[in-house]
Design an enzyme around this catalytic site. Structure first.
Site, PDB file in Angstrom:
ATOM      1  N   SER A  38       2.248  70.670  -7.379  1.00 24.11           N
ATOM      2  CA  SER A  38       1.487  70.633  -6.118  1.00 24.11           C
ATOM      3  C   SER A  38       2.315  70.002  -5.008  1.00 24.11           C
ATOM      4  O   SER A  38       2.862  68.916  -5.164  1.00 24.11           O
ATOM      5  CB  SER A  38       0.219  69.781  -6.292  1.00 24.11           C
ATOM      6  OG  SER A  38      -0.504  70.236  -7.401  1.00 24.11           O
ATOM      7  N   HIS A  70      -1.788  79.963  -5.451  1.00 25.23           N
ATOM      8  CA  HIS A  70      -0.628  79.631  -6.301  1.00 25.23           C
ATOM      9  C   HIS A  70       0.084  80.939  -6.632  1.00 25.23           C
ATOM     10  O   HIS A  70      -0.557  81.895  -7.052  1.00 25.23           O
ATOM     11  CB  HIS A  70      -1.105  78.975  -7.598  1.00 25.23           C
ATOM     12  CG  HIS A  70      -1.362  77.511  -7.413  1.00 25.23           C
ATOM     13  ND1 HIS A  70      -0.513  76.553  -7.927  1.00 25.23           N
ATOM     14  CD2 HIS A  70      -2.339  76.870  -6.750  1.00 25.23           C
ATOM     15  CE1 HIS A  70      -0.983  75.350  -7.594  1.00 25.23           C
ATOM     16  NE2 HIS A  70      -2.081  75.518  -6.880  1.00 25.23           N
ATOM     17  N   ARG A  92       2.456  76.356 -12.852  1.00 23.25           N
ATOM     18  CA  ARG A  92       2.507  75.859 -14.228  1.00 23.25           C
ATOM     19  C   ARG A  92       1.124  76.011 -14.841  1.00 23.25           C
ATOM     20  O   ARG A  92       0.136  76.157 -14.130  1.00 23.25           O
ATOM     21  CB  ARG A  92       2.956  74.408 -14.289  1.00 23.25           C
ATOM     22  CG  ARG A  92       2.055  73.427 -13.581  1.00 23.25           C
ATOM     23  CD  ARG A  92       2.137  71.981 -14.075  1.00 23.25           C
ATOM     24  NE  ARG A  92       3.417  71.414 -14.329  1.00 23.25           N
ATOM     25  CZ  ARG A  92       4.074  70.620 -13.463  1.00 23.25           C
ATOM     26  NH1 ARG A  92       3.569  70.405 -12.265  1.00 23.25           N
ATOM     27  NH2 ARG A  92       5.228  70.069 -13.806  1.00 23.25           N
ATOM     28  N   THR A  93       1.084  75.976 -16.175  1.00 25.82           N
ATOM     29  CA  THR A  93      -0.208  75.943 -16.883  1.00 25.82           C
ATOM     30  C   THR A  93      -0.544  74.486 -17.130  1.00 25.82           C
ATOM     31  O   THR A  93       0.254  73.763 -17.757  1.00 25.82           O
ATOM     32  CB  THR A  93      -0.109  76.715 -18.221  1.00 25.82           C
ATOM     33  OG1 THR A  93       0.187  78.083 -17.937  1.00 25.82           O
ATOM     34  CG2 THR A  93      -1.425  76.636 -18.981  1.00 25.82           C
ATOM     35  N   HIS A  94      -1.691  74.044 -16.626  1.00 31.87           N
ATOM     36  CA  HIS A  94      -2.083  72.655 -16.836  1.00 31.87           C
ATOM     37  C   HIS A  94      -2.841  72.526 -18.153  1.00 31.87           C
ATOM     38  O   HIS A  94      -3.568  73.435 -18.551  1.00 31.87           O
ATOM     39  CB  HIS A  94      -2.979  72.165 -15.693  1.00 31.87           C
ATOM     40  CG  HIS A  94      -2.260  71.962 -14.401  1.00 31.87           C
ATOM     41  ND1 HIS A  94      -2.107  72.979 -13.459  1.00 31.87           N
ATOM     42  CD2 HIS A  94      -1.612  70.888 -13.908  1.00 31.87           C
ATOM     43  CE1 HIS A  94      -1.425  72.507 -12.425  1.00 31.87           C
ATOM     44  NE2 HIS A  94      -1.108  71.241 -12.669  1.00 31.87           N
ATOM     45  N   GLU A 193      -9.110  60.232 -11.875  1.00 27.61           N
ATOM     46  CA  GLU A 193      -9.449  58.994 -12.595  1.00 27.61           C
ATOM     47  C   GLU A 193     -10.500  58.213 -11.805  1.00 27.61           C
ATOM     48  O   GLU A 193     -10.558  58.262 -10.590  1.00 27.61           O
ATOM     49  CB  GLU A 193      -8.219  58.086 -12.745  1.00 27.61           C
ATOM     50  CG  GLU A 193      -7.083  58.679 -13.537  1.00 27.61           C
ATOM     51  CD  GLU A 193      -6.444  59.846 -12.814  1.00 27.61           C
ATOM     52  OE1 GLU A 193      -6.183  60.869 -13.468  1.00 27.61           O
ATOM     53  OE2 GLU A 193      -6.254  59.776 -11.584  1.00 27.61           O
ATOM     54  N   SER A 212      -0.050  66.462 -15.497  1.00 29.06           N
ATOM     55  CA  SER A 212       0.965  67.411 -16.008  1.00 29.06           C
ATOM     56  C   SER A 212       2.179  66.636 -16.508  1.00 29.06           C
ATOM     57  O   SER A 212       2.123  65.439 -16.719  1.00 29.06           O
ATOM     58  CB  SER A 212       1.383  68.347 -14.862  1.00 29.06           C
ATOM     59  OG  SER A 212       2.167  67.622 -13.907  1.00 29.06           O
ATOM     60  N   ASN A 235      -1.447  61.255  -2.756  1.00 35.74           N
ATOM     61  CA  ASN A 235      -2.631  60.441  -2.441  1.00 35.74           C
ATOM     62  C   ASN A 235      -2.484  59.106  -3.150  1.00 35.74           C
ATOM     63  O   ASN A 235      -1.753  58.998  -4.138  1.00 35.74           O
ATOM     64  CB  ASN A 235      -3.913  61.139  -2.913  1.00 35.74           C
ATOM     65  CG  ASN A 235      -3.895  61.409  -4.405  1.00 35.74           C
ATOM     66  OD1 ASN A 235      -3.295  62.386  -4.846  1.00 35.74           O
ATOM     67  ND2 ASN A 235      -4.493  60.521  -5.198  1.00 35.74           N
TER      68      ASN A 235
HETATM   69  N1  8IG Z   1      -4.611  62.461 -12.440  1.00 38.01           N
HETATM   70  C1  8IG Z   1      -4.329  62.664 -11.140  1.00 38.01           C
HETATM   71  N2  8IG Z   1      -3.684  63.792 -10.791  1.00 38.01           N
HETATM   72  C2  8IG Z   1      -3.430  63.975  -9.500  1.00 38.01           C
HETATM   73  N3  8IG Z   1      -2.802  65.021  -8.899  1.00 38.01           N
HETATM   74  C3  8IG Z   1      -2.779  64.734  -7.603  1.00 38.01           C
HETATM   75  I1  8IG Z   1      -1.941  66.010  -6.228  1.00 38.01           I
HETATM   76  N4  8IG Z   1      -3.347  63.560  -7.305  1.00 38.01           N
HETATM   77  C4  8IG Z   1      -3.773  63.058  -8.507  1.00 38.01           C
HETATM   78  C5  8IG Z   1      -4.456  61.862  -8.884  1.00 38.01           C
HETATM   79  O1  8IG Z   1      -4.811  61.000  -8.083  1.00 38.01           O
HETATM   80  N5  8IG Z   1      -4.701  61.716 -10.223  1.00 38.01           N
END
Ligand code: 8IG
Length: 271
Positions: A38, A70, A92-94, A193, A212, A235
């Site tokens: 991302s 994507h 990608r595959t998550h 989370e 990932s 973030n």
């Molecule tokens: N687990 C998790 N994955 C994420 N991917 C992204 I972009 N921001 C986050 C995040 O705050 N936590």
């Protein structure tokens, strides 16, 4: 060649995928693989000229990306004028997609089967360090895999010491001396989370939280690839600031960082 069939050998599917890539790109060998996470989507263009674009759906073991926006393609990119080739995966595959760990790491195994010796795993993530504003790239020094899963099948006790290559991290810092490093914690997702989980990640030594990379890195080590992991903090992880998470902010930060990240990737890959 169905990865979800336990009787299938996943490495045979990777070899079949590599054969399609060789045939469609006209080269028997690629040298460096990149997984663009991302916010990294546009950085591949800074590496060099795209010489071939292959739809994921045409390559054994890959599914067409269902997520709007994507790209479900992979690209063969000339690395500057080095004569070497990068295999750039646009998506990608998550693990949270529930397609199984074999699908999550198939691109890694395919890259190894295609001749790559190095893989650069990038991702977008949440940052636990308030100094890392959205748009900050951070080198992954090590990871904590909270998925309770492994891509490795059977009694195959793979060592993960120095999984994230100190050599490649030094190279990256030669390119961008201000790069920080951190420990990446992979949660299953797709939910973010809770603040309590972010504090747990911090207490156990994490600096970055994502969904990932760690499973892919383990598979890369098993395949004998040298690994560089780079997270883009898009973030602040939940609870680190009093603002709720906003995916639009995430994507905006990724775009703004693309220039710095693209230059970094292009320079590291060319070394
Ligand atoms: N687990 C998790 N994955 C994420 N991917 C992204 I972009 N921001 C986050 C995040 O705050 N936590």
């Amino acid at each position: 060649l169905d990865l979800s069939d336990p009787a299938t050998d996943p490495f045979e599917v990777a070899r079949a995928a590599a054969a399609v890539i060789a045939e469609r790109t006209g080269v028997a060998q690629h040298d460096v693989a990149l997984v663009l996470g991302s916010g990294w989507g546009q950085t591949g263009d800074l590496i060099g000229e795209t010489l071939a674009t292959i739809d994921n759906a045409d390559v054994p073991g890959f599914a067409k990306a269902a997520v709007a926006g994507h790209s479900g393609v992979m690209r063969s990119v000339a690395i500057g004028d080095t004569g070497r080739r990068a295999l750039v995966y646009g998506t990608r595959t998550h693990f949270y997609e529930g397609k199984g760990v074999r699908s999550v790491v198939h691109a890694v195994r395919t890259a190894a089967a295609a001749g790559c010796r190095t893989i650069v795993l990038t991702n977008g993530c949440g940052g636990l360090n308030p100094a890392w504003r959205p748009g900050t790239p951070v080198l992954i020094r090590d990871h904590i895999n909270l998925t309770a899963h492994s891509p490795i099948e059977g009694a195959n006790f793979v060592d993960l010491t120095d999984l994230y290559s100190p050599r490649l991290r030094d190279l990256a810092r030669e390119v961008d001396a201000d790069l920080d490093e951190g420990v990446y914690v992979q949660f299953r997702g797709p939910h973010y989370e809770t603040p309590a989980e972010v504090q747990m990640a911090k207490v156990i030594g994490g600096d970055l939280v994502g969904m990932s990379t760690s499973l892919e890195a383990i598979a890369a080590r098993q395949a004998g690839l040298e690994v560089l992991g780079i997270s883009l903090v898009t973030n602040l992880a939940a609870g680190i600031s009093d603002q709720p998470l906003d995916h639009a902010e995430v994507l905006e930060a990724g775009k703004a960082a693309a220039e710095r990240c693209g230059r970094l990737l292009a320079a590291v890959v060319a070394k």
